[in-house]
Design an enzyme around this catalytic site. Structure first.
Site, PDB file in Angstrom:
ATOM      1  N   ARG A 123     -11.476   6.184  10.768  1.00  0.00           N
ATOM      2  CA  ARG A 123     -11.009   4.797  10.764  1.00  0.00           C
ATOM      3  C   ARG A 123     -12.112   3.839  10.304  1.00  0.00           C
ATOM      4  NH1 ARG A 123      -6.432   2.245   9.805  1.00  0.00           N
ATOM      5  NH2 ARG A 123      -6.223   0.314  10.982  1.00  0.00           N
ATOM      6  N   SER A 174       0.833  -1.198   0.000  1.00  0.00           N
ATOM      7  CA  SER A 174       0.000   0.000   0.000  1.00  0.00           C
ATOM      8  C   SER A 174       0.873   1.256   0.000  1.00  0.00           C
ATOM      9  CB  SER A 174      -0.927  -0.067   1.225  1.00  0.00           C
ATOM     10  OG  SER A 174      -1.884   0.932   1.191  1.00  0.00           O
ATOM     11  N   ASP A 223      -8.921  -6.383  -4.370  1.00  0.00           N
ATOM     12  CA  ASP A 223      -8.487  -5.094  -3.810  1.00  0.00           C
ATOM     13  C   ASP A 223      -8.967  -3.976  -4.725  1.00  0.00           C
ATOM     14  OD1 ASP A 223      -7.209  -2.873  -2.808  1.00  0.00           O
ATOM     15  OD2 ASP A 223      -5.203  -3.771  -2.783  1.00  0.00           O
ATOM     16  N   HIS A 261      -8.158  -5.044   0.061  1.00  0.00           N
ATOM     17  CA  HIS A 261      -6.841  -4.452   0.278  1.00  0.00           C
ATOM     18  C   HIS A 261      -6.118  -5.093   1.461  1.00  0.00           C
ATOM     19  CE1 HIS A 261      -3.733  -1.528  -0.145  1.00  0.00           C
ATOM     20  NE2 HIS A 261      -4.007  -0.894   0.965  1.00  0.00           N
ATOM     21  N   ASP A 262      -6.886  -5.500   2.469  1.00  0.00           N
ATOM     22  CA  ASP A 262      -6.295  -6.136   3.653  1.00  0.00           C
ATOM     23  C   ASP A 262      -5.537  -7.420   3.340  1.00  0.00           C
ATOM     24  OD1 ASP A 262      -6.786  -4.384   5.660  1.00  0.00           O
ATOM     25  OD2 ASP A 262      -8.522  -5.436   6.500  1.00  0.00           O
TER      26      ASP A 262
END
Lengths: 385, 202
Positions: A231, A161, A325, A358-359
């Site tokens: 968040r 990232s 992602d 994305h994680d």
């Protein structure tokens, strides 16, 4: 064809680790023109630097990461470092072979000089006066840490990232100072949609009444509500729709109560993640990390031509993206691949089938880890010291 | 080690003979990277592979071969016009859907193109067809129900394809059991190998 496993030995933890601090007395000129008169970088290392100092690997962290990549600070720690599944003896980034460095970026809130640090000129927390940083600034400061550790050339820089952007920037700005770049779930710049998420996150923080223009430290408060919402938004974008569906679906905690409480499990998850983060992260750091993401665009001075931006690069590359992602999609990695091919550089690119969005770059998916393990296994280093 | 592979993969040796020393080569559908590894060690080529399958991709990367994971049917826009000396499609032609599109992309990317494929007109295949069954052979090892092959063709068919698509055949070689075949190649040949280029502009 079976997957090759260069290390059949059992994976181990790096064990109990301790952070260290490097003090830099020289001023650092930032891309914005601002100057940091002096600064600290907090870092951790795992494994042994070899005799010819050819086995050092730097791990660059993403938005909310830290220098604490692997191991625990004491045996009672609930969680190890954030990329512990990657780094350790016999793990894909094998600390029997490599000397691994984790660093907290400038502007951070885990020990490196940042907005919550004391400004030596005012003897007050920097707060709003702390400059806006860029990926270029981080990489410049990381080279000073490499100097401090006596390392002229890194075996590799690894990042996912925003960390991948730093790895890419290393190859552009310091082509002779690294041999390999592992750029994972990254992009050569952010799309408008991606920047839009950052803007919403920042607005949540800045419009929190307890933000006080960034000087909330003096008021003894933190913009907790804003940081929490920022968040929560981030967590939505780090997961794919499918992964969220699989994890929570429409599951209720109990029953429908016709209220605005956290009735769905997804809501509980987001609130928990938001609360946890707001209790441990600095809002001013969050603003600066997202801004660094927005600003990074190495092709900008070349009218958007990334191939020209990579003209001086000589590192070898591994790029990895993940099918689900959507924040850093495979298409964005292809842009980097194309620019590297245009420059006839050594590059391999893997598109990992993964559901986590994305994680996924932090997950120990067996194929993904086999890719990293095999690539890192092939990196040549000198004899152990 | 890898140089010896040419003893039982004569098509590899022929491909090597068609490449410039130190040339820049793209192998589409490169499998486990055996051909690129051989070309790298024998000719010091600068090679890149394209491979879709995870296990094959990993095998290539472990050999130290540059390998881009993508589906070549999805387009090859990562590769610039005329940026390679040679683009190879080795025994993969019969498994692609967009045959004409991919061959045109290869001619766009490479100054020269090498295509090899199992000849469906080989007499053993014809004999099995006449017996009322789908051919199965060394070069066509699949049963009808599990084959990845979707566009099988004969040497005659491919010659016609090149004429229709205005592609210049620089050279054609036909092999059976690693030996060149010159007599009635469409009947006697098991593996067809072509060197192609765009038709020179008049």
């Amino acid at each position: 064809m079976s997957e090759i496993n260069p290390s059949s030995l059992a994976e181990q933890s790096v064990g109990i680790v301790a952070a260290q601090t490097a003090h830099f007395k020289q001023p650092l000129r930032l891309k914005s023109g601002a100057i940091l008169p002096q600064f600290d970088l907090v870092y951790e290392t795992y494994g042994q630097l070899n005799a010819d100092k050819s086995n050092a690997v730097l791990i660059c962290h993403a938005l909310s990461g830290t220098h604490h990549v692997a191991g625990k600070y004491n045996a009672d720690d609930k969680y190890p470092g954030w990329w512990d599944n990657l780094v350790g003896p016999n793990k894909p980034l094998d600390t029997n072979k490599f000397f691994v460095i984790g660093v907290n970026n400038l502007g951070g809130c885990h020990g490196s000089t940042g907005p919550s640090s004391i400004n030596p000129q005012t003897l007050q927390p920097w707060g709003s006066q702390f400059p806006v940083l860029t990926v270029e600034d981080w990489v410049n400061s990381q080279t000073l840490l490499a100097d401090y550790l006596g390392i002229q050339q890194l075996a590799a820089v690894v990042g996912g990232s925003l960390g991948g952007m730093q790895a890419l920037q290393w190859t552009i700005a310091y082509p002779e100072r690294l041999r390999h770049a592992l750029v994972i779930a990254s992009a050569p710049n952010l799309t408008a949609q991606n920047m839009a998420f950052n803007e919403v996150a920042r607005q949540a923080i800045i419009t929190d009444p307890e933000f006080h223009g960034g000087d909330y430290y003096a008021h003894g408060v933190v913009p907790r509500r804003g940081l929490r919402i920022a968040r929560m938004l981030g967590h939505i974008t780090y997961l794919s729709d499918d992964a969220m569906g699989a994890k929570f679906g429409r599951k209720l905690k109990d029953t429908i109560r016709y209220s605005f409480d956290a009735e769905f499990e997804m809501e509980s998850y987001l609130r928990y993640q938001g609360d946890k983060f707001a209790g441990e992260f600095d809002a001013n750091t969050y603003l600066r990390m997202t801004r660094a993401l927005d600003y990074y665009d190495p092709a900008l001075p070349f009218d958007g031509n990334l191939s020209q931006a990579l003209d001086k690069v000589c590192a070898q590359f591994l790029l990895v993206s993940f099918t689900s992602d959507w924040r850093f999609s495979p298409a964005r990695s292809h842009e980097i691949v194309k620019a590297l091919l245009d420059n006839e550089l050594t590059v391999s690119y893997a598109e990992v089938t993964a559901a986590h969005g994305h994680d996924a770059f932090l997950m120990p998916d067996p194929h993904y880890h086999a890719i990293l393990r095999n690539y890192l296994y092939n990196i040549k280093v000198g004899e152990p010291s | 080690m890898s140089v010896n592979i040419a003893e039982f993969r004569h098509d590899f040796a022929i491909i090597a003979g068609w490449l410039p020393f130190g040339g820049k080569v793209l192998d589409l559908g490169c499998g486990d990277g055996a051909l690129l590894e051989y070309l790298k060690s024998s000719l010091e080529i600068r090679g890149y592979g394209v491979e879709k399958d995870d296990a094959n991709w990993l095998a290539c990367m472990s050999k130290g071969i540059n390998v881009i994971q993508m589906d070549l049917e999805a387009g090859l826009s990562d590769f610039e016009d005329q940026s390679f000396d040679t683009v190879i499609l080795s025994q993969t032609l019969q498994a692609v859907h967009n045959t004409e599109g991919i061959v045109r992309e290869m001619l766009r990317i490479g100054r020269e193109v090498i295509v090899t494929f199992p000849n469906f007109g080989y007499w053993r295949h014809r004999a099995q067809s006449l017996q009322g069954r789908m051919p199965v052979s060394k070069n066509l090892p699949y049963q009808w129900y599990d084959t990845p092959n979707v566009h099988l063709c004969t040497i005659y068919d491919f010659d016609q394809f090149c004429i229709n698509c205005n592609i210049n055949v620089k050279q054609r070689l036909v092999l059976t059991a690693n030996q060149p075949v010159t007599f009635m190649p469409n009947l006697m040949g098991s593996l067809a190998m072509y060197r192609l280029e765009s038709m020179p502009k008049k």
